[in-house]
Design an enzyme around this catalytic site. Structure first.
Site: not given
Length: 447
Positions: A196, A375
């Site tokens: 991430c 994201c």
């Protein structure tokens, strides 16, 4: 616990070459030194491992899929940004591993120690040897805090040093934000691939908003020290994030890689990647560290499985290994050139299901992964930019709106919608990403 027995069974023609399976009950351990065979072995019980195991337990039946995973708990790590900002508690992010693994799989509660792909064998840490017809490597990433000198000590001794990337430290973040009284606040991004890539700056935006409301923003110098050369690698979203950085008067220091923490002096040492051998010392009163990461050691030491960077070498479209046709990879441990996120794993699950099913049936894998990843970039307590894109950095946005804008609706997608999808749909093998919804919302088109 009885040792696993090998039993010869008859499969459908599509599975005719898979001749043995373990009849042991679903259980976390076997006796040390045993040799066990399964038609399908999954290494790792993270999001990819659980999802793939669920899909193929339904296809192959009880006892024919083994999952190698030592952890007692499974954590939905995208929630840790919310834990670090005080919006969730860490217990809400985890469930017992036994509860998320499919009931029909064989859970081997140990870890992979050595791969011997030429012989279809994996040696396990408990001394067992497991063989397979097909292997799925879903090991995730290894967090290497030891690569930053003094960091492990600082996590233990300095309450102003925190990280949302460890179960042991994520609970330090919100108290550190609350107890901060002003000064230098540093947020870091390492000189390695990470899971991430938006998370290191998400917590910065949330902390900035908290300190603004607490009335100490004018006493605070907020810095994002990143080893990258850009704020965010996809220009469409990076441009919007850069606007926020300028709007909130945040300091952006690029090509800066954290190499040492000195908690006794409250100093952070960064390597300047633009000038070989040059380091810079920053005083800190708060620092959120994203540690260096890599593929797990057991994988990287098997060079026939990995690329030069140590990641599992797979075809980026089919997820089949580039050398061994009965091995497949999914998620963060692979070298597919996209951001390492849970949403990427979801999209890869559908592709891997197709590719592995083709291989089991003796066909050439025909999966077509386009690099989709997502994201949810939290930029405030009620604001989110929902980034979705492919291998080429082209947007693949699900909703028929401009997702590069800050929106409260996307915040609720992140906070309230994605976690139930993860626990109740994805881990059960029923979620392959939002492609169908995207096409529906865009009248049959992908973009």
């Amino acid at each position: 616990m009885k040792a696993a027995r090998l039993i010869r069974v008859t499969f459908s023609p599509a599975l005719a070459h898979c001749q043995t399976f373990s009849s042991a009950s679903t259980a976390p351990a076997t006796k040390s030194g045993k040799k066990i065979h399964f038609p399908l072995v999954v290494i790792g019980g993270g999001s990819g491992g659980c999802s793939v195991a669920a899909k193929f337990c339904r296809r192959l039946g009880k006892g024919k899929v083994a999952v190698v995973e030592p952890a007692e708990y499974h954590y939905y790590q995208p929630l840790w940004t919310l834990v670090g900002s005080g919006l969730k508690n860490v217990d809400q992010s985890g469930r017992p591993m036994e509860a998320v693994l499919p009931k029909n799989c064989e859970w081997l509660k140990t870890r992979a120690a050595e791969f011997i792909p030429e012989k279809n064998i994996v040696h396990l840490q408990n001394g067992d040897q497991i063989s397979y017809d097909f292997l799925v490597v879903a090991m995730g990433l290894q967090l290497n805090s030891v690569q930053v000198k003094g960091l492990s000590e600082a996590f233990k001794t300095d309450p102003s040093v925190c990280s949302n990337y460890f179960r042991e430290t994520v609970e330090k973040t919100y108290p550190a934000i609350k107890n901060f009284k002003g000064g230098n606040a540093i947020f870091t991004f390492p000189n390695t691939p990470i899971k991430c890539s938006g998370a290191p700056q998400k917590i910065m935006y949330l902390a900035e908003e908290y300190w603004n409301k607490a009335g100490i923003r004018d006493k605070t110098n907020i810095m994002f020290n990143s080893a990258l050369g850009v704020l965010y690698p996809v220009k469409r979203y990076g441009d919007r994030l850069l606007e926020i950085v300028k709007e909130r008067h945040l300091t952006l220091n690029l090509k800066r890689s954290l190499i040492e923490i000195r908690p006794s002096k409250k100093e952070a040492i960064f390597q300047n990647l633009d000038e070989q051998g040059k380091t810079e010392t920053y005083k800190y009163d708060f620092i959120h560290v994203t540690p260096p990461m890599s593929a797990p050691d057991a994988l990287t030491k098997c060079t026939s499985l990995t690329d030069p960077t140590g990641f599992l070498s797979v075809n980026k479209t089919t997820l089949q290994h580039t050398k061994y046709p009965n091995i497949f990879g999914i998620g963060d441990c692979t070298n597919v050139p996209t951001s390492k996120t849970t949403s990427a794993v979801a999209a890869q699950c559908g592709v891997l299901e197709q590719s592995l099913s083709d291989a089991i049936a003796g066909k050439t894998p025909n999966g077509k992964y386009d690099g989709y990843t997502s994201c949810p970039l939290l930029v405030g307590y009620k604001q989110c930019i929902l980034a979705e894109f492919d291998y080429d950095g082209q947007s693949l946005e699900t909703f028929p709106i401009d997702q590069s804008k800050r929106r409260r609706s996307m915040y609720h997608v992140k906070k309230d919608i994605l976690p139930p999808i993860y626990w109740n749909v994805m881990l059960k093998g029923h979620w392959n990403g939002p492609q169908r919804f995207r096409r529906l919302m865009h009248f049959g088109k992908d973009r």
